[in-house]
Write a protein that holds these residues in place. Structure first.
Motif, short mmCIF file in Angstrom:
data_model
loop_
_atom_site.label_atom_id
_atom_site.label_comp_id
_atom_site.label_asym_id
_atom_site.label_seq_id
_atom_site.Cartn_x
_atom_site.Cartn_y
_atom_site.Cartn_z
N PHE A 145 1.72 4.61 -33.32
CA PHE A 145 2.78 5.61 -33.48
C PHE A 145 4.13 4.93 -33.66
O PHE A 145 4.92 5.30 -34.55
CB PHE A 145 2.82 6.54 -32.28
CG PHE A 145 4.03 7.42 -32.25
CD1 PHE A 145 4.12 8.53 -33.08
CD2 PHE A 145 5.09 7.14 -31.40
CE1 PHE A 145 5.25 9.34 -33.07
CE2 PHE A 145 6.22 7.93 -31.37
CZ PHE A 145 6.30 9.04 -32.21
N VAL A 146 4.42 3.94 -32.82
CA VAL A 146 5.72 3.26 -32.90
C VAL A 146 5.85 2.51 -34.22
O VAL A 146 6.90 2.54 -34.88
CB VAL A 146 5.92 2.32 -31.70
CG1 VAL A 146 7.20 1.49 -31.86
CG2 VAL A 146 5.97 3.12 -30.40
N ALA A 147 4.78 1.86 -34.66
CA ALA A 147 4.81 1.15 -35.94
C ALA A 147 5.08 2.12 -37.09
O ALA A 147 5.87 1.83 -37.98
CB ALA A 147 3.50 0.41 -36.15
N ALA A 148 4.42 3.29 -37.06
CA ALA A 148 4.64 4.29 -38.11
C ALA A 148 6.05 4.83 -38.05
O ALA A 148 6.70 5.02 -39.09
CB ALA A 148 3.63 5.42 -37.96
N GLY A 155 1.37 -5.40 -36.66
CA GLY A 155 1.83 -6.65 -36.06
C GLY A 155 3.28 -6.61 -35.63
O GLY A 155 3.82 -7.63 -35.18
N ASP A 156 3.93 -5.46 -35.71
CA ASP A 156 5.33 -5.34 -35.33
C ASP A 156 5.52 -5.61 -33.84
O ASP A 156 4.80 -5.05 -33.00
CB ASP A 156 5.83 -3.93 -35.66
CG ASP A 156 7.27 -3.70 -35.24
OD1 ASP A 156 8.15 -4.39 -35.77
OD2 ASP A 156 7.49 -2.85 -34.36
N ALA A 159 6.34 -2.53 -31.69
CA ALA A 159 5.19 -1.63 -31.56
C ALA A 159 4.18 -2.19 -30.56
O ALA A 159 3.64 -1.44 -29.73
CB ALA A 159 4.54 -1.43 -32.93
N ILE A 160 3.92 -3.49 -30.64
CA ILE A 160 3.00 -4.11 -29.70
C ILE A 160 3.54 -4.00 -28.27
O ILE A 160 2.81 -3.65 -27.33
CB ILE A 160 2.76 -5.59 -30.07
CG1 ILE A 160 1.98 -5.68 -31.39
CG2 ILE A 160 2.01 -6.31 -28.96
CD1 ILE A 160 1.86 -7.08 -31.94
N ALA A 161 4.83 -4.26 -28.11
CA ALA A 161 5.45 -4.17 -26.79
C ALA A 161 5.37 -2.74 -26.25
O ALA A 161 5.08 -2.53 -25.06
CB ALA A 161 6.91 -4.62 -26.86
N ALA A 162 5.60 -1.77 -27.12
CA ALA A 162 5.56 -0.38 -26.68
C ALA A 162 4.14 0.01 -26.25
O ALA A 162 3.96 0.71 -25.25
CB ALA A 162 6.04 0.54 -27.80
N GLY A 163 3.14 -0.43 -27.01
CA GLY A 163 1.77 -0.12 -26.64
C GLY A 163 1.40 -0.68 -25.28
O GLY A 163 0.80 0.01 -24.44
N HIS A 164 1.77 -1.92 -25.03
CA HIS A 164 1.47 -2.52 -23.73
C HIS A 164 2.29 -1.87 -22.63
O HIS A 164 1.81 -1.73 -21.50
CB HIS A 164 1.74 -4.03 -23.78
CG HIS A 164 0.63 -4.81 -24.43
ND1 HIS A 164 -0.45 -5.27 -23.72
CD2 HIS A 164 0.42 -5.17 -25.72
CE1 HIS A 164 -1.28 -5.91 -24.55
NE2 HIS A 164 -0.77 -5.85 -25.77
N ALA A 165 3.52 -1.46 -22.95
CA ALA A 165 4.35 -0.79 -21.94
C ALA A 165 3.75 0.54 -21.53
O ALA A 165 3.76 0.91 -20.34
CB ALA A 165 5.76 -0.59 -22.49
N VAL A 166 3.22 1.29 -22.49
CA VAL A 166 2.60 2.57 -22.18
C VAL A 166 1.38 2.37 -21.28
O VAL A 166 1.18 3.10 -20.29
CB VAL A 166 2.21 3.32 -23.46
CG1 VAL A 166 1.31 4.52 -23.15
CG2 VAL A 166 3.46 3.79 -24.19
N LEU A 167 0.56 1.37 -21.60
CA LEU A 167 -0.61 1.11 -20.76
C LEU A 167 -0.18 0.66 -19.37
O LEU A 167 -0.72 1.15 -18.36
CB LEU A 167 -1.49 0.04 -21.41
CG LEU A 167 -2.69 -0.41 -20.57
CD1 LEU A 167 -3.58 0.78 -20.22
CD2 LEU A 167 -3.48 -1.48 -21.30
#
Length: 201
Positions: A145-148, A155-156, A159-167
């Protein structure tokens, strides 16, 4: 007796009518896991407590650990739907702070089930090993979602940081909720997302 071994209401349900609900079966199984121990509880034990056959159990779940993920497909679907409905100009952190808590919202009658699931997820190594695929999906939904929203690819860095932050926020919210069960899990998750999500540039 430690909390993970305390008897739970409904853990011993011998002689009860046969179940027709996967969620109800999961509730019984989780109660047995917390009462007797995950490793010590067999599929036969769960089936007997639920008043069903072993064969019927496997119509619902492929293993005893899978009972913990009975609501995962619905949670993933809500997460995707909430993010898909985010207004185009809404910052991604605001969208995630709204969508993730709503995805984990369950009706009041499922509160005990959700607390039991959280305790098992955070305390049983065998369950934690099987949680990896679900954690990866939760993280991927947020990162995609963040990458879009940023117009980048998978690979952004943000976006990667946001995904790990949500988890991380989700796991931390469950840990905090177990220690403060009078609070509301979605509210706790929103507060942790506010602390952990990277801010839009």
């Amino acid at each position: 007796m430690p909390p993970s071994r305390q008897r739970r209401p409904g853990a011993d349900r011998g002689g009860r009518p046969a179940l027709t609900s996967a969620h109800a079966l999961a509730e019984i199984a989780q109660g047995l896991f917390l009462d007797r121990g995950f490793e010590e509880t067999s599929v036969d034990d769960i089936a007997a407590a639920a008043g069903i056959s072993r064969r019927t159990f496997f119509r619902y779940f492929s293993s005893k650990a899978d009972v913990l993920w009975v609501e995962s497909p619905a949670e993933f679907a809500r997460f995707r739907a909430e993010l898909a409905a985010a207004p185009p100009g809404e910052p991604y952190d605001a969208a995630l702070r709204r969508a993730a808590p709503r995805a984990l919202h369950h009706p009041p009658e499922h509160r005990t089930w959700a607390l039991h699931r959280a305790q098992l997820l955070l305390s049983v190594p065998a369950v934690q090993e099987k949680a990896a695929a679900r954690h990866a999906e939760w993280r991927r939904i947020a990162a995609d979602f963040v990458a879009a929203r940023r117009g980048t690819g998978p690979g952004d860095l943000v976006a990667i940081a946001a995904g790990h932050a949500v988890l991380a926020a989700t796991l931390a919210a469950h840990e905090y909720w177990l220690a403060h069960p009078d609070e509301d899990l979605p509210d706790v998750l929103d507060r942790l997302l506010a602390l952990l999500l990277p801010r839009p540039e």
